[in-house]
Design a protein around this motif. Structure first.
Motif, PDB file in Angstrom:
ATOM      1  N   ASN A  58       0.860  -1.180   0.000  1.00  0.00           N
ATOM      2  CA  ASN A  58       0.000   0.000   0.000  1.00  0.00           C
ATOM      3  C   ASN A  58       0.901   1.236   0.000  1.00  0.00           C
ATOM      4  O   ASN A  58       2.060   1.155  -0.441  1.00  0.00           O
ATOM      5  N   HIS A  59       0.425   2.354   0.519  1.00  0.00           N
ATOM      6  CA  HIS A  59       1.203   3.588   0.474  1.00  0.00           C
ATOM      7  C   HIS A  59       2.402   3.575   1.412  1.00  0.00           C
ATOM      8  O   HIS A  59       3.327   4.365   1.234  1.00  0.00           O
ATOM      9  N   LEU A 118      -5.649   1.785  -2.665  1.00  0.00           N
ATOM     10  CA  LEU A 118      -5.897   2.577  -1.468  1.00  0.00           C
ATOM     11  C   LEU A 118      -7.384   2.798  -1.222  1.00  0.00           C
ATOM     12  O   LEU A 118      -7.815   2.908  -0.071  1.00  0.00           O
ATOM     13  N   VAL A 163      -4.612   6.180   5.836  1.00  0.00           N
ATOM     14  CA  VAL A 163      -5.016   5.877   4.456  1.00  0.00           C
ATOM     15  C   VAL A 163      -5.760   7.061   3.841  1.00  0.00           C
ATOM     16  O   VAL A 163      -5.548   7.410   2.674  1.00  0.00           O
TER      17      VAL A 163
END
Length: 202
Positions: A100-101, A146, A191
């Protein structure tokens, strides 16, 4: 922490993952099936503060929200000495992409089917993690990932808020429920900021 020591901790954790995979599920219900290297340990040789890893478990995505801890995670961490070493563990579901990020282009170190990824460890030992990292996602793939992550975080935040409200005035320790709510809140906000940007200061 010196680089060689960091890689030693990563190798030792991979071996612990293999051992824990043989333990009875009745005793250790959370099943880690993949170990991924994340962050600084994927870069060039240097001293680092801690080793960051992603621990992918065989649980539904909804039970492993971002920055959350699935049921049994603390027991697993105690058994493997995860919390006693300079290791930051991020819990993920194996039923969704691990990245993810924050988990950017991780490298697989161990999995239950194939064991230790010796080529990965050799590359990391040499400070050549770039060779073994996942490819970078495209912009659309990143946003879609996301968006899915945020939906899971929203559900977790609602569930943890309801659990806290239910237990707030009941007998017994409130700390575990409060901690879960804090983790769900932190994960949701993290997020959200990554997807839409942090709010403007007032």
């Amino acid at each position: 922490m010196r680089w060689a020591r960091a890689i030693h901790h990563l190798e030792a954790l991979a071996q612990e993952c293999a051992v824990m995979a043989t333990r009875p599920a009745s005793i250790f219900p959370v099943r880690v099936v993949e170990l991924w290297a994340v962050g600084d340990v994927l870069g060039p040789l240097r001293d680092i503060d801690a080793v960051t890893v992603a621990l992918a478990v065989d649980l539904p995505v909804e039970e492993v929200p971002w920055l959350g801890q699935p049921r049994g995670a603390q027991q697993w961490a105690n058994a493997t000495r995860l919390d006693r070493n300079p290791i930051v563990g991020l819990w993920r579901s194996v039923h969704a992409p691990v990245w993810n990020h924050r988990v950017e282009r991780p490298a697989l170190v161990w999995d239950a089917e194939n064991g230790v990824a010796e080529k990965t460890l050799a590359a990391l030992h040499d400070g050549a993690g770039e060779r073994v990292r996942l490819p970078a996602p495209g912009a659309e793939e990143w946003r879609a990932r996301l968006t899915e992550e945020l939906a899971v975080s929203v559900r977790a935040l609602r569930d943890c808020t309801a659990a806290y409200e239910q237990r707030r005035w009941s007998p017994g320790k409130l700390e575990p429920v409060a901690d879960a709510l804090w983790r769900a809140s932190e994960g949701y906000l993290d997020v959200l900021d990554a997807l839409h940007g942090p709010p403007e200061p007032t």
